[in-house]
Structure formats: C-alpha cells, structure tokens
Scaffold this active site. Structure first.
Site, PDB file in Angstrom:
ATOM      1  N   SER A 144       0.750  -1.262  -0.040  1.00 52.17           N
ATOM      2  CA  SER A 144      -0.068  -0.007   0.030  1.00 52.17           C
ATOM      3  C   SER A 144       1.031   1.109  -0.075  1.00 52.17           C
ATOM      4  CB  SER A 144      -0.745   0.081   1.345  1.00 52.17           C
ATOM      5  OG  SER A 144      -1.509   1.204   1.426  1.00 52.17           O
ATOM      6  N   TYR A 157      -3.694  -1.213  10.133  1.00 52.04           N
ATOM      7  CA  TYR A 157      -3.620  -1.331   8.510  1.00 52.04           C
ATOM      8  C   TYR A 157      -2.334  -1.019   8.316  1.00 52.04           C
ATOM      9  CZ  TYR A 157      -4.645  -0.907   3.540  1.00 52.04           C
ATOM     10  OH  TYR A 157      -4.359  -1.211   2.192  1.00 52.04           O
TER      11      TYR A 157
HETATM   12  N1  LIG Z   1      -8.473  -0.185  -2.323  1.00 58.07           N
HETATM   13  C1  LIG Z   1      -7.269   0.616  -2.155  1.00 58.07           C
HETATM   14  O1  LIG Z   1      -7.553   1.952  -2.212  1.00 58.07           O
HETATM   15  C2  LIG Z   1      -6.177  -0.287  -1.752  1.00 58.07           C
HETATM   16  C3  LIG Z   1      -4.905   0.727  -1.644  1.00 58.07           C
HETATM   17  C4  LIG Z   1      -3.730   0.150  -1.155  1.00 58.07           C
HETATM   18  C5  LIG Z   1      -3.822  -1.434  -1.089  1.00 58.07           C
HETATM   19  N2  LIG Z   1      -4.802  -1.983  -0.935  1.00 58.07           N
HETATM   20  C6  LIG Z   1      -4.608  -3.422  -0.851  1.00 58.07           C
HETATM   21  O2  LIG Z   1      -5.165  -4.082  -1.875  1.00 58.07           O
HETATM   22  C7  LIG Z   1      -5.861  -5.336  -1.610  1.00 58.07           C
HETATM   23  C8  LIG Z   1      -7.256  -5.432  -2.132  1.00 58.07           C
HETATM   24  O3  LIG Z   1      -7.989  -4.433  -1.488  1.00 58.07           O
HETATM   25  P1  LIG Z   1      -9.262  -4.070  -2.225  1.00 58.07           P
HETATM   26  O4  LIG Z   1      -9.468  -2.591  -1.872  1.00 58.07           O
HETATM   27  O5  LIG Z   1      -9.565  -4.505  -3.522  1.00 58.07           O
HETATM   28  O6  LIG Z   1     -10.372  -4.750  -1.015  1.00 58.07           O
HETATM   29  P2  LIG Z   1     -11.860  -5.509  -1.283  1.00 58.07           P
HETATM   30  O7  LIG Z   1     -12.426  -5.663   0.311  1.00 58.07           O
HETATM   31  O8  LIG Z   1     -12.602  -4.686  -2.128  1.00 58.07           O
HETATM   32  O9  LIG Z   1     -11.384  -6.686  -1.734  1.00 58.07           O
HETATM   33  C9  LIG Z   1     -10.791  -7.571  -1.114  1.00 58.07           C
HETATM   34  C10 LIG Z   1     -11.223  -9.126  -1.247  1.00 58.07           C
HETATM   35  O10 LIG Z   1     -10.360  -9.921  -0.262  1.00 58.07           O
HETATM   36  C11 LIG Z   1     -11.225 -11.038   0.417  1.00 58.07           C
HETATM   37  N3  LIG Z   1     -10.706 -11.382   1.614  1.00 58.07           N
HETATM   38  C12 LIG Z   1     -10.866 -10.826   2.709  1.00 58.07           C
HETATM   39  N4  LIG Z   1     -10.106 -11.467   3.485  1.00 58.07           N
HETATM   40  C13 LIG Z   1      -9.786 -12.536   3.041  1.00 58.07           C
HETATM   41  C14 LIG Z   1      -8.916 -13.822   3.394  1.00 58.07           C
HETATM   42  N5  LIG Z   1      -8.851 -13.799   4.737  1.00 58.07           N
HETATM   43  N6  LIG Z   1      -8.761 -14.634   2.591  1.00 58.07           N
HETATM   44  C15 LIG Z   1      -9.141 -14.711   1.222  1.00 58.07           C
HETATM   45  N7  LIG Z   1      -9.682 -13.666   0.894  1.00 58.07           N
HETATM   46  C16 LIG Z   1     -10.042 -12.649   1.548  1.00 58.07           C
HETATM   47  C17 LIG Z   1     -12.566 -10.342   0.317  1.00 58.07           C
HETATM   48  O11 LIG Z   1     -13.630 -11.129   0.559  1.00 58.07           O
HETATM   49  C18 LIG Z   1     -12.489  -9.351  -0.910  1.00 58.07           C
HETATM   50  O12 LIG Z   1     -13.461 -10.073  -1.825  1.00 58.07           O
HETATM   51  C19 LIG Z   1      -5.854  -5.204  -0.034  1.00 58.07           C
HETATM   52  O13 LIG Z   1      -4.530  -5.992   0.477  1.00 58.07           O
HETATM   53  C20 LIG Z   1      -5.537  -3.796   0.434  1.00 58.07           C
HETATM   54  O14 LIG Z   1      -4.854  -3.616   1.540  1.00 58.07           O
HETATM   55  C21 LIG Z   1      -6.298  -1.510  -1.394  1.00 58.07           C
END
Ligand SMILES: NC(=O)c1ccc[n+]([C@@H]2O[C@H](COP(=O)([O-])OP(=O)(O)OC[C@H]3O[C@@H](n4cnc5c(N)ncnc54)[C@H](O)[C@@H]3O)[C@@H](O)[C@H]2O)c1
Length: 249
Positions: A144, A157
């Site tokens: 991130s 986080y």
């Molecule tokens: N969206 C952002 O702005 C952003 C920014 C930086 C980093 N990230 C990172 O990107 C990744 C995806 O985030 P996102 O925003 O798409 O989230 P999201 O919640 O939209 O999607 C994440 C998916 O992961 C699944 N999940 C959660 N816990 C799980 C587990 N224990 N095992 C398997 N699957 C699991 C959820 O059911 C969901 O479908 C994460 O690691 C998040 O920290 C997101």
C-alpha cells in the site's frame, strides 16, 4: 500497453472483488490461466462466473489466506489442476474502521495482522516451496501507499502494510539467485468495496494524491502485471508506487 501471459498459471488471492478481481480480469485478457481465491463464497462464485463469461480458464477456491492448512490445500489444488504456479499475487486484505489508536481493540489488531501480514507470509511460503520445485516464479505482494506513509486512525492497517514491505524485501533477497523474483505494489486509494465501506467522502481521499484523484483498478493491475512480467526482469525486493504521487508529497 499490452502484456502477454499466454498459458502462465497465475494465482490471485482475494480476487472476488476490488483490486484482486481487476487483476484477474487483466491477466485473463493477457492469456493467463487463473486460480483465484476468496473467503467469501458469494464473491468468489460471481467472479468465477464473470471471468468464465469473459472466456477465461479459471479455478475458483474458497480460501482463508490467514489459515495455514487452507493455504497449503490451495497450493495442492492449483498444482493438481495446472501442474505448476508461475505467478502469485498476494492481494487478500482487510482493514478496521478508522479509529484513534488508543481505542483499537486487540481483536481488531489481530484480525488485520492475520490477513494482511500472516496471510502474505503463509501464501509466500507455500508458493515458494512450489516455485523451488519447478525452478522459479514471480510473486507480487499487494502492499500500500501506507507501506511508507502514515494514515492517521488506521494504525492496524498501516502497521500490517509496513510489515509486508519489510517481508517482501527480505524474502526477495533470500531467493534472488533461484529465479524467484518477489516485489510489492504500493497502490494509492482506489474506490473498491473496502475503501467505500470505510470512508464516506472519497473526495477527501483524492487530496492525498498529487494527481488529485483516486486511482483506478486497471492502473493498479497494470503495475502488478509489470512486476509479474519479464519487463521487470532486473527488479526484486522493490516497492512500486502506483499512488498518484502520494509518496512524493
Ligand atoms: N483499495 C485501495 O485503495 C487499496 C490501496 C492500497 C492497498 N490496497 C490493498 O489491496 C488489496 C485488495 O484491496 P481491495 O481494496 O480490493 O479490497 P476489497 O475488500 O474490495 O477486496 C478484497 C477481497 O479479499 C477478500 N478477503 C478478505 N479477507 C480474506 C482472506 N482472509 N482470505 C481470502 N480472501 C479474503 C474479500 O472477501 C474481498 O473479496 C488489499 O490487500 C488492500 O490492503 C487497497
């Protein structure tokens, strides 16, 4: 830019929604064979159906990335179906509601660390065991912008994402001479279900980025594919910012 992952076997964890799903679509468009996981059966079923409708070859696995036996079963299923694992994108992640540090409960801290840090640790172990057997592979951890920057009221986080950066860098060095490249992507904010559930006014988030907007899932997927491709052949242990300049401010 178009990428070619023809016949490469690509695992993406947490691909039922958000950035993971966007990566799955992008790799499928580039010819990859997919193994996608999610802890949510509904999200997984929908993602698999949508990808198949798009013409993708996809194995869907209900899986908790923070559970060691689940993760080992996942790897076995991938190898049984495809015979190998070329690329792994460790994307599954979660967060707590924004809360001042002194109010955060121990259970919330443990939950975030279990998925965001231990999950990456467990998945990398299983993936690397397979990659050593087959003579190489590529891993992209989804870290991130908050792997280097602060985000007040998101201490579990931010802690987990700083740790993923350290884990990525140190493990990358261990396997650098065995054709296993390990990098992390550091996205800025993208309006995924995770972010929308935590922040009411997304326009406030936009101001964190020098470009003054949120990113798109496709922009993050582009960075992931770059790190998974041979275009990044001299990169390992790197943290690639796809964050609209957040880290540069
Ligand atoms: N969206 C952002 O702005 C952003 C920014 C930086 C980093 N990230 C990172 O990107 C990744 C995806 O985030 P996102 O925003 O798409 O989230 P999201 O919640 O939209 O999607 C994440 C998916 O992961 C699944 N999940 C959660 N816990 C799980 C587990 N224990 N095992 C398997 N699957 C699991 C959820 O059911 C969901 O479908 C994460 O690691 C998040 O920290 C997101």
């Amino acid at each position: 830019m178009t990428f070619d992952f023809n016949d490469k076997v690509v695992l993406i964890t947490g691909a039922g929604a958000g950035l993971g799903y966007a990566c799955a679509l992008a790799f499928a468009d580039a010819g990859a064979k997919l193994a996608i996981t999610d802890i949510s059966p509904d999200a997984l079923d929908k993602a698999v159906a949508d990808l198949q409708e798009n013409g993708a070859e996809v194995l869907g696995l209900i899986n908790d990335a923070s559970d060691c036996s689940d993760v080992n079963t996942m790897l076995d299923a991938i190898v049984e179906r495809f015979g190998r694992l070329d690329i792994a994108v460790n994307n599954a992640g979660t967060a707590t509601p924004l809360q001042e540090f002194h109010e955060v409960g121990e259970a919330e801290f443990d939950r975030v660390m279990a998925v965001n840090l231990k999950g990456v640790w467990l998945c990398m172990q299983a993936e690397i065991r397979q990659m050593l057997k087959q003579g190489g592979g590529r891993i992209v951890n989804v870290a991130s912008a908050t792997s280097r920057n602060t985000f007040p009221n998101a201490s579990p986080y931010v802690t987990s994402k700083f740790a993923v950066a350290g884990l990525t860098r140190t493990v990358a060095v261990e396997y650098a001479n065995r054709d296993i490249r390990i990098n992390a992507i550091c996205p800025g904010n993208v309006a995924t279900p995770l972010v929308v559930s935590l922040v009411e006014d997304l326009s406030v988030l936009a101001t964190k980025h020098a470009i003054n907007r949120l990113g798109t899932p496709q922009e993050v997927a582009n960075g992931v594919m770059y790190l998974a491709s041979d275009l990044s052949s001299f990169s390992t242990g790197s943290l690639l910012e796809v964050d609209g300049g957040w880290n540069a401010i």
